[in-house]
Write an enzyme that holds these catalytic residues in place. Structure first.
Site, PDB file in Angstrom:
ATOM      1  N   CYS B  88       0.810  -1.212   0.000  1.00  0.00           N
ATOM      2  CA  CYS B  88       0.000   0.000   0.000  1.00  0.00           C
ATOM      3  C   CYS B  88       0.844   1.261   0.000  1.00  0.00           C
ATOM      4  CB  CYS B  88      -0.917  -0.009   1.214  1.00  0.00           C
ATOM      5  SG  CYS B  88      -0.014   0.074   2.778  1.00  0.00           S
ATOM      6  N   ALA B  91       3.181   1.638   2.904  1.00  0.00           N
ATOM      7  CA  ALA B  91       4.372   0.794   2.749  1.00  0.00           C
ATOM      8  C   ALA B  91       5.400   1.504   1.872  1.00  0.00           C
ATOM      9  CB  ALA B  91       4.000  -0.553   2.157  1.00  0.00           C
ATOM     10  N   HIS B 222       5.648   6.456  -2.399  1.00  0.00           N
ATOM     11  CA  HIS B 222       6.957   6.986  -2.811  1.00  0.00           C
ATOM     12  C   HIS B 222       6.806   8.458  -3.170  1.00  0.00           C
ATOM     13  CE1 HIS B 222       7.557   2.700  -4.628  1.00  0.00           C
ATOM     14  NE2 HIS B 222       7.852   2.694  -3.342  1.00  0.00           N
TER      15      HIS B 222
END
Lengths: 457, 574
Positions: B88, B91, B222
């Protein structure tokens, strides 16, 4: 290691958890669901949850841990996950063909108030298949309560009562390894008891290497046996935290009486389990079991001088931690720090009861639920111990303070074979005794002077 | 071992392998091509209409003979129930980008699970330096309970920051707050809490709204992490390094110590690494990253935003590097040397390449001899499925399946497709920053004309070519590979090894295929650089030849036991 941990006074914290001694409910629910044959555990939440849970279980068992997800997006989080669940159910049956889909919720789906009951009543389920569910918001309980909720979920949704008693003993084994479940079953079989173990992850998460991957390995409680639980004669719940809910559900729904026993780790707890089996089956305790017990006591006497008064810190899940504490006391050791992260269940009172049984002044032992490894470490810094008992997560403390660690409980991420071998029963206690004595005696061998190194100890 | 089995170190930068050449030179690949075609259609046929329609665009059989480049669909929603391996947003943000920063107090605001699962499970190694803070071995969480969900968790978060800051000395360089699913839903304003805490405690507090449900995979996380690092950390301190050639290493998370091996090689060449983002990294270094001369991008997916935004704000160029495989290292080093255009540096780089390659040539040849002709499948994240194809090729192996968990089209097809990527509802929710040059800090190394000239000669300068160009004809390129497809394709293509993650490792192993984790390196490594290439080859050969593979079938199943027959016949006679 853990160089940042202050070595001074232990600071009280009320908001920040550091190095948790528990994780969230859904992973326990997933584990329990894998213990019913032909089940696809399904996480109703964002896909990251099940990714983490599969990772956790796979790393512990070194086995595939198959599970699916509703894969919420932002849209689903706003409008509800009903459509995602519907799609998921269709795809799972279409591609993977399980007998049962066992849905558990997550903090996401619980926070938005998804109503699984109404979702599922709108979903077409193929003939002969089942979709069951339980509620496991991550902001309540821990992985242990998640396990317990899913075990209860199977009972709630599947167990039925007919006019024909099954004559079976229902046994809820607790959040234990497949090796433990095998051992529990072997005891039941030695008493020739007709039983249903729910859940049963043996043959699922300790399946042999055959060269064939099986999505649904041979093991697991059969669906038909879960259905017949309503006709069971009696239930034994092993471990208050992980097992009582299912037994309770069976009593509430179908009037099956139950008893909650301690997880059979250590002498007294195993004695209690064996006595219960003997009482239930009206069979005397088989000589083989008595022999096994005798062997354990023999070993305890043999090794006592290396264990006596050794100070131990014990951390992990409450059903385990209580029994490990008790077994340490049975061995003449001194458990001085006893902690779990799992909330509820009057953990401290239970520990006090164990201490009282051995006339240990509770003031001399630090015990706490809802603690974390950081706090336990800080306590150990204040007054060190000789041995740590707990999962792999304790290894940082072991290294930081140069204390041997015997790995017990969940998760063991950094060693092999553990899930295959039982810690329950007399045999399990013997293994624990060996591991603890080995750890302490390896230290003696490592640390003593050359002149003191001896073959015979 | 013969001299022929040695890989000749290329004197000139290696030309990107001509598409299809490797396939043509390997006769076995003809079968692979046919098998892949058959398997592909079989897999798609098994899907019901909706899934078929979705998945067919994520599955490509590589064909370089086509006139127009092939297009893959990527970075779209996961199909519920399909058994994807994706993680996800949280994460990607906390687990991948922020977790490795060792001098920051990274607090997960949410119920306990998310912080628990990202505690010590990713192998981003971090060393503790004397007198400095290393919080990587710790996991911090507000452990939200039902009351926090009902009444809001802002107070608890504030208190958690206070408690965390009070504990550690030296003080954490920053507090990074990561939210989990329920936080966004109940409306906790973590940004406001961060601002209040920063004002009160005088420590930089940065909030990351990386709720797990955002975006379609780790990738969104990210991006969110990149955005906040560029906004709040990079560019904050200006002490310029004194060394001549200074680079930042972006998208290097020091898994298994990869970053250390990469740094060792760069340092040996005379190239100094200023900041690593983020393996073994520090807020202190990242905050002055803009003073370096050049950005090197290892994992394109997770960090390309920062590379691009630093270009916008500070005029810094970046080079897509690949420190996996000796050819990748050599190519990357030469590209860096070409960028700096310094004779001494170029000579030094050649010296290092020659010396490092010579040092491992014999060992690598040993492994190449034993691994040649084998096939591999790669299903990883970031850029690894691309990077490792080069190393496998060096070892005489070919890749028959390669895919990414959370890539975008540019990771597959190259950055030239970025403008044509359709922005869907899920990506629209992830903030895209458009940044202006920072006054006084924006400096261009080259004139636009000179830069264009350099781009033509330096591969990877401000550009990533993507994975497909280096893949062989007839092989499969798959986005968001799911369990069903894994089983089917492995059965059809029978790779000798499947490089993947923990969730499918034992699925493959149980089925008799070696699986090596390429996220975590199966707890070994480093695999980067020269020593890493040898480690990788060693571990691979070890896995393929472990004696237990030969013992799966018990002897009595391989040949009938003579004794058994005799007893049976004795029984009959009686």
């Amino acid at each position: 290691m853990l160089d940042a941990t202050p070595r001074g006074e232990v600071a009280e914290r009320s908001a920040l958890t550091i190095n948790p001694c528990k994780t969230c409910q859904p992973v326990g629910a997933l584990y329990a669901a894998l213990g019913v044959h032909g089940t696809m555990p399904h996480s109703h939440g964002s896909q990251g949850c099940v990714s983490f849970h599969r990772m956790f279980l796979t790393r512990h068992f070194k086995e595939p841990a198959m599970a699916s997800t509703s894969a919420f997006t932002e849209g689903a989080s706003v409008f509800g996950g009903g459509a995602n669940l519907k799609t998921a159910v269709r795809n799972i049956f279409d591609l993977y063909d399980p007998e049962i889909i066992a849905v558990h919720t997550t903090c996401l789906s619980e926070t938005i108030g998804d109503d699984l009951h109404s979702f599922l009543s709108d979903i077409e389920i193929p003939e002969g298949k089942r979709v069951i569910y339980c509620s496991t918001p991550s902001y309540q309980g821990s992985h242990i309560t998640g396990f317990s909720s899913m075990a209860a979920g199977f009972v709630e949704h599947m167990a039925q009562k007919s006019d024909v008693p099954s004559g079976r003993l229902a046994v809820i084994p607790g959040f234990v390894n497949p090796g433990d479940m095998r051992k529990i079953k072997s005891y039941l079989e030695e008493f020739r008891i007709n039983y249903t173990l729910l859940p049963d992850t043996s043959g699922v998460l300790d399946a042999p290497m055959t060269g064939e991957f099986e999505m649904f390995p041979k093991g697991g409680t059969r669906a038909a046996d879960v259905v017949r639980l309503g006709d069971a004669h009696f239930t034994l719940a092993l471990g208050q935290w992980a097992s009582e809910a299912a037994a309770n559900a069976l009593q509430r729904k179908h009037g099956v009486q139950y008893a909650t026993l301690p997880l059979p780790i250590g002498v007294r707890a195993t004695d209690e389990f064996i006595s219960a089996l003997s009482g239930y089956s009206k069979h005397p305790v088989p000589a083989s079991i008595e022999e096994e017990r005798g062997q354990l006591i023999d070993c305890m006497l043999d090794a006592h001088q290396y264990l006596d008064k050794r100070r131990v810190a014990i951390a992990g899940d409450p059903d385990h931690v209580l029994r490990l504490t008790e077994f340490c006391l049975e061995l003449g050791m001194s458990p001085v720090y006893v902690g779990t992260g799992t909330p509820g269940g009057h953990f401290e009172e239970r520990v006090a009861e164990v201490l009282a049984r051995f006339d240990v002044d509770p003031e001399t032992v630090w015990f706490k639920s809802e603690t974390d490894y950081f706090e336990i470490h800080q306590r150990i810094i204040q007054e060190p111990v000789d041995l740590l008992l707990g999962p792999s997560l304790f290894k940082q403390v072991a290294r930081a303070e140069d204390i041997p660690l015997v790995r017990v409980g969940f998760p063991i991420l950094d060693r092999y074979v553990h899930p295959y071998l039982p810690l329950v029963g007399y045999e399990g206690a013997m293994r624990l005794l060996r591991d603890m004595a080995d750890a302490l005696m390896d230290r003696l061998d490592r640390d003593c002077d050359d002149k003191d190194l001896e073959f015979v100890m | 071992m013969t001299v022929e089995t040695l890989i000749k170190p290329d004197a000139a930068p290696a030309a990107s392998s001509a598409a299809g050449t490797a396939a043509a030179s390997n006769p076995a690949s003809l079968d692979i091509q046919a098998a892949a075609t058959a398997a592909l259609s079989e897999v798609l046929e098994s899907y019901e209409a909706k899934v078929f329609k979705n998945r067919k665009k994520h599955l490509i059989q590589v064909d370089h003979t086509l006139e127009t480049p092939q297009e893959i669909t990527a970075n779209t929603r996961t199909i519920p129930g399909i058994l994807s391996h994706r993680g996800c947003c949280y994460a990607g943000c906390k687990g991948v980008v922020l977790g490795p920063i060792k001098d920051a107090l990274v607090i997960t605001h949410g119920p306990i699970g998310c912080a628990f699962y990202t505690w010590g499970t990713r192998r981003h190694k971090a060393s503790t330096e004397e007198g400095k803070l290393n919080l990587v071995p710790y996991s911090f969480s507000t452990d939200m309970r039902e009351t926090d969900i009902v009444f809001g968790g802002e107070k608890k978060l504030f208190k958690a920051i206070e408690e965390g800051l009070a504990l550690f000395s030296p003080q954490p360089a920053a507090v990074l707050i990561c939210s989990t699913c329920p936080v966004g839903l109940i409306g906790d304003d973590i940004h406001a809490v961060a601002a209040r805490a920063e004002a009160q405690f005088g420590v930089k507090c940065i909030a990351f709204s990386c709720e797990g449900y955002k975006g379609v995979s780790q990738s969104a996380g990210h991006h969110i992490a990149n955005n906040q690092l560029i906004r709040r950390v990079i560019g904050e301190t200006d002490d310029k390094p004194s060394s001549r050639f200074t680079v930042n290493l972006l998208g290097e998370y020091n898994i298994g110590g990869d970053g250390w091996e990469t740094e060792r090689i760069l340092t040996r060449c005379g190239i100094d690494v200023l900041a690593v983002m983020t393996g073994n990294g520090t807020v202190a270094d990242i905050s002055r990253a803009h003073t370096a001369d050049l950005n090197l991008v290892q994992c394109h997916r997770s960090i390309n935003y920062i590379a691009e935004m630093m270009q916008d704000q500070y005029g810094m160029d970046w080079i897509k590097v690949n420190f996996i495989g000796t050819k990748g290292v050599a190519k990357s080093l030469r590209a860096i040397a070409a960028y700096f255009d310094d004779a001494e540096l170029s000579a030094r780089v050649e010296e290092v390449i020659a010396s490092e390659e010579a040092e491992i040539a014999e060992e690598l040849a040993y492994y190449r001899e034993r691994l040649t002709g084998r096939t591999a499948a790669l299903y990883v994240g970031g850029s690894r499925s691309h990077h490792y194809q080069n190393l496998l090729r060096e070892l005489g192996m070919s890749t028959v399946i390669a895919g990414y968990e959370f890539a975008h089209r540019d990771d597959y097809e190259g950055r030239e497709v970025m403008d044509s990527i359709k922005v869907d509802a899920d990506s629209k929710n992830i903030e895209e920053l458009h940044l202006e040059p920072v006054e006084g800090k924006y400096r261009l190394r080259f004139s636009p004309e000179k830069l264009e000239e350099l781009k033509a000669s330096i591969e990877g300068l401000d550009y990533y070519e993507g994975m497909i160009k280096e893949m062989d004809n007839g092989t499969l390129m798959i986005d968001d590979l799911n369990h069903f497809e894994t089983e089917e394709f492995v059965r059809a293509l029978q790779p000798d090894v499947f490089f993947s993650g923990i969730k499918d490792k034992y699925v493959l192993q149980k089925g008799g295929t070696l699986s090596r984790q390429l996220h975590s390196y199966d707890y070994k490594g480093p695999y980067a650089g020269y020593a890493g290439a040898v480690n990788f080859a060693h571990d691979l050969l070890m896995g393929l030849t472990v004696p237990a593979w030969q013992m799966i079938t018990p002897p009595w199943k391989r040949e009938p036991l003579l004794q058994g027959e005799m007893l049976a016949s004795t029984g009959e006679e009686e």
